[in-house]
Design a protein around this motif. Structure first.
Motif, PDB file in Angstrom:
ATOM      1  N   GLY A 150      16.037   8.453 -48.324  1.00  0.00           N
ATOM      2  CA  GLY A 150      15.328   7.510 -47.788  1.00  0.00           C
ATOM      3  C   GLY A 150      14.158   9.017 -46.687  1.00  0.00           C
ATOM      4  N   THR A 151      14.452   9.677 -46.564  1.00  0.00           N
ATOM      5  CA  THR A 151      13.550  10.581 -45.865  1.00  0.00           C
ATOM      6  C   THR A 151      12.222  11.092 -46.635  1.00  0.00           C
TER       7      THR A 151
ATOM      8  N   ILE B 195      10.535   8.456 -47.591  1.00  0.00           N
ATOM      9  CA  ILE B 195       9.693   7.600 -46.799  1.00  0.00           C
ATOM     10  C   ILE B 195       8.966   7.825 -45.696  1.00  0.00           C
ATOM     11  N   ARG B 196       9.453   8.025 -44.863  1.00  0.00           N
ATOM     12  CA  ARG B 196       9.576   8.402 -43.217  1.00  0.00           C
ATOM     13  C   ARG B 196       8.388   9.895 -43.310  1.00  0.00           C
ATOM     14  N   LEU B 197       7.672  10.352 -44.541  1.00  0.00           N
ATOM     15  CA  LEU B 197       7.081  11.824 -44.767  1.00  0.00           C
ATOM     16  C   LEU B 197       5.653  11.490 -44.918  1.00  0.00           C
ATOM     17  N   ARG B 198       5.847  10.044 -46.125  1.00  0.00           N
ATOM     18  CA  ARG B 198       4.676   9.454 -46.679  1.00  0.00           C
ATOM     19  C   ARG B 198       4.503   8.322 -46.003  1.00  0.00           C
ATOM     20  N   LEU B 199       5.492   8.121 -44.671  1.00  0.00           N
ATOM     21  CA  LEU B 199       4.570   7.483 -44.137  1.00  0.00           C
ATOM     22  C   LEU B 199       3.596   7.489 -42.490  1.00  0.00           C
ATOM     23  N   ALA B 200       3.964   9.687 -42.920  1.00  0.00           N
ATOM     24  CA  ALA B 200       3.177  10.223 -41.210  1.00  0.00           C
ATOM     25  C   ALA B 200       1.600  10.141 -42.163  1.00  0.00           C
TER      26      ALA B 200
END
Lengths: 448, 286
Positions: A282-283, A285-290
């Protein structure tokens, strides 16, 4: 550059903290190197004896006796050869040096005090200074020992002095004054020897004290004893052309590229799987949300992988140099080979990341592919051990080109032009792999 | 703050996970998406934050009356924080390293990076454990770290996707307090959950979702009034239990007492569970 740097630092930190991953990147290749290094180092059994070629131009009993003595010497292992063959083999780097026993050596050995001393020719690659010095010492030792034998045989010495007085008398190129002085000298020596014969005192037994080797002009070394020269050695530069031989100087020269390949494979596998882990845990996802682009994410991963590949290369090189005495012939070419290999394995890393949906499948498939590439590409055994058809098949494996480029820099003496093919192939694989892998990478779990 | 209009998203081109969802989220409110697993809440969130491209419809994020844009716009994205349902943290990094890394991705540098990192860890009460690896944290602490990573860059709009899954009651309360404190700071929160109690406790407005559609949207009281039905008086009279729906439960109790001795009773007031049951014919946790 900020996000890429942050991403790369994060990945490097994660790899260092992943003990298993870190072992496969650094530990396993080092063990591989240590294992094969020790095996190869012990297998030789004749590390101390340097094989030299001996050219016997004299073909006398004295020259044959000298060769016999060299054969029994622990320091060298002489092989008799023709002059042309000897020069050729040294030039190809197949042998360290040749020694040419000059015509007239036997004759001059019998009259050490008259005429010019025998001039040996020592042909050696200028880069092998240590071995050249050692060989020179050994030749001198055995050649002078022959001459010194005269001193331990007063009868022989008296014959030599009588012959010398006779030669002086016949000589046309000496002035009467010179003739007088030399006749007086040899006469005095003859008287001295007759005294020692009657008193039973042994003459010099070869223990004539050396004043040390004196470098003659043009690299010629004369072995002086207070101005008297029983032996001369003319050192001839025979620059080895490695391209003619492609022979390693050290067994670890072969093993080092293979060890490094395992480090590179471990590194690209670790980073390839880490991309899959980012997605499954799931990390990603957070990279893509940056507020950064997707290429930043991939570039960060590639940068971390690239830096780690370079670190592995440097560590492996230091290990090979310090532990096994590997001395790459061309550090510039080695840098080119390492950079090209690193770029290639970054591309492979990207391809591995699309091998499976989960980290288990990516790891399993990825390592299977890598092992296959290593098997056919010379990562497990040197290519020259393989049959010809296998060597041809190996061209499809990037491992072959990695090993070839590294060998080219370590012992094959590759020029930049020679490096163009393997390094070009590596760069091509790297760039194509990265492009294809980036395109196929699944960004979202369960979708694409 | 967030406008979602006619959103459609299908997987495999067949199954519609989100089917014409429309709603607005006002500034400084906590907006709940309530529904069972598979209702389409997470897909709605993923489309709303730009992780998934919609098959139809539109999402716009922005200040009311000010500029707005799609969630894929980096400027818009920098004003949004997301705490995904999966714990999006690195277990082999410390809490501080995690938060600092995500803050760097948001473009924070230098003193601001340090201050925001420390503030986010303090807000979720993990400052004391900041130097420990995340893998040593409890489930609740990991959830709080996940929340800290979402707010470190001080976003205006925060998406929390099932933020209390697998969390003990104590940590759940701590997370609730964090969310309410964020609302006090002026954040707008979109909160997905399948726990009726959470929506009822936290949310100013709730959209009830099922099978990719919004079935009802209002305040909790409004939903209960509109779809919750009447209160139910459950009473034991003469050894028999009676269930009586009524708009006047107190009056109903008084009447029951006149009819005989009232040994036991309880009052079941309509809630979101009842709302969902009435809307779908199923329990929320079926």
């Amino acid at each position: 550059m900020g996000p890429i740097f942050a991403l790369a630092c994060k990945d490097l930190r994660l790899l260092v903290r992943d003990k298993v991953g870190f072992f496969f990147v650094f530990g396993f290749p080092l063990l591989f190197g240590l294992f094969f290094g020790v095996i190869f180092k012990g297998a030789g059994g004749s590390q101390g004896a340097i094989t030299i070629l001996v050219v016997d131009d004299d073909q006398s009993e004295a020259s044959k006796a000298l060769i016999g003595k060299l054969t029994s010497a622990a320091e060298v292992k002489p092989i008799v050869a023709t002059y042309d063959a000897a020069v050729d083999q040294v030039r190809k780097g197949e042998r360290v040096a040749y020694v040419r026993i000059p015509k007239g050596y036997g004759e001059s050995a019998r009259r050490p005090f008259w005429g010019t001393p025998p001039a040996f020719e020592l042909g050696v690659d200028p880069s092998r200074k240590a071995e050249a010095g050692m060989i020179q010492g050994v030749i001198t030792q055995y050649a002078v020992r022959d001459v010194m034998k005269v001193f331990s045989d007063p009868d022989a010495l008296r014959k030599q002095t009588s012959a010398a007085i006779e030669e002086v008398g016949k000589a046309d190129d000496l002035t009467p004054v010179q003739k007088g002085i030399m006749t007086a000298f040899f006469g005095a020596l003859d008287s001295f020897m007759s005294l020692t014969l009657t008193s039973g005192v042994g003459a010099a037994d070869g223990g004539a004290k050396s004043d040390g080797d004196k470098e003659g002009p043009e690299g010629e070394a004369s072995i002086g004893f207070g101005g008297w020269e029983p032996v001369r050695i003319a050192v001839q530069d025979v620059r080895a052309d490695r391209r003619l031989s492609s022979k390693p100087n050290n067994p670890m020269d072969i093993t080092f590229p293979q060890c490094l390949v395992w480090g590179l494979m471990g590194c690209s596998a670790a980073f390839g799987i880490s991309l899959v882990v980012e997605r499954t845990r799931g990390t990603l996802i957070r990279l893509r949300l940056a507020p950064i682009a997707r290429w930043h994410i991939l570039a960060g991963k590639a940068a971390a992988c690239f830096l780690m590949l370079l670190a592995v290369s440097v560590v492996m090189l230091m290990f090979a140099m310090l532990a096994f005495g590997v001395r790459p012939e061309n550090y510039g070419m080695l840098a080119v080979a390492i950079l090209s290999s690193a770029i290639c394995f970054v591309g492979i890393m990207m391809l591995l990341s699309v091998c499976g949906k989960t980290e288990n499948s990516a790891g399993g498939i990825g390592w299977s592919v890598l092992l296959m590439m290593a098997m056919i590409g010379g990562g497990m055994m040197p290519l020259f051990f393989m049959p010809k058809w296998m060597q041809t098949v190996a061209s499809i494996s990037p491992i072959k080109w990695t090993v070839l480029s590294l060998e080219g820099a370590v012992f094959r003496g590759y020029s930049l032009a020679d490096m163009a093919l393997p390094c070009g192939v590596l760069l091509g694989i790297g760039l194509a792999g990265f492009a294809v892998g980036s395109r196929l990478f699944t960004w979202q779990e369960g979708s694409s | 703050m967030l406008t979602v209009s006619g959103l459609i998203k299908s997987y495999d081109g067949v199954r519609r996970a989100v089917d014409g969802v429309t709603f607005d989220v006002k500034p400084r409110e906590i907006f709940g998406l309530l529904g069972p697993n598979g209702a389409g809440k997470s897909t709605t969130i993923h489309v709303a934050v730009g992780l998934l491209a919609p098959d139809g419809g539109e999402v716009r994020i922005g200040d009311p009356g000010g500029p707005s844009g799609p969630p894929t716009d980096p400027v818009v994205r920098s004003r949004v924080g997301v705490a995904p349902q999966a714990l999006a943290i690195y277990e082999e990094l410390t809490g501080e390293e995690n938060i600092r890394f995500f803050a760097q991705l948001q473009g924070l540098r230098g003193g601001e990076l340090r201050n925001r990192t420390a503030a986010a860890l303090q807000f979720v009460e993990l400052h004391d454990r900041r130097r420990d690896l995340a893998r040593t944290y409890s489930g609740g602490m990991k959830r709080r770290l996940n929340l800290a990573a979402a707010i470190v860059h001080d976003p205006q709009l925060l998406f929390l996707d099932e933020p209390t899954v697998g969390v003990d009651p104590q940590s759940r309360n701590a997370i609730f307090e964090n969310i309410l404190a964020l609302r006090e700071r002026g954040l707008t929160v979109v909160y997905t959950t399948h726990y009726m109690e959470e929506a009822q406790r936290l949310c100013d407005r709730v959209a009830i979702m099922d099978q990719g559609r919004i079935l009802a949207l209002d305040t909790v009281d409004g939903l209960v009034r509109a779809h919750g039905g009447k209160s139910v008086v459950v009473a034991a009279v003469d050894g028999r239990e009676s269930r009586i729906e009524s708009d006047d439960p107190i009056g109903e109790l008084m009447r029951l007492k006149q009819g005989g001795p009232l040994r036991d009773f309880r009052l079941e007031q309509p809630n979101l569970e009842r709302v969902f049951l009435n809307l779908t014919g199923r329990q929320l946790r079926d």
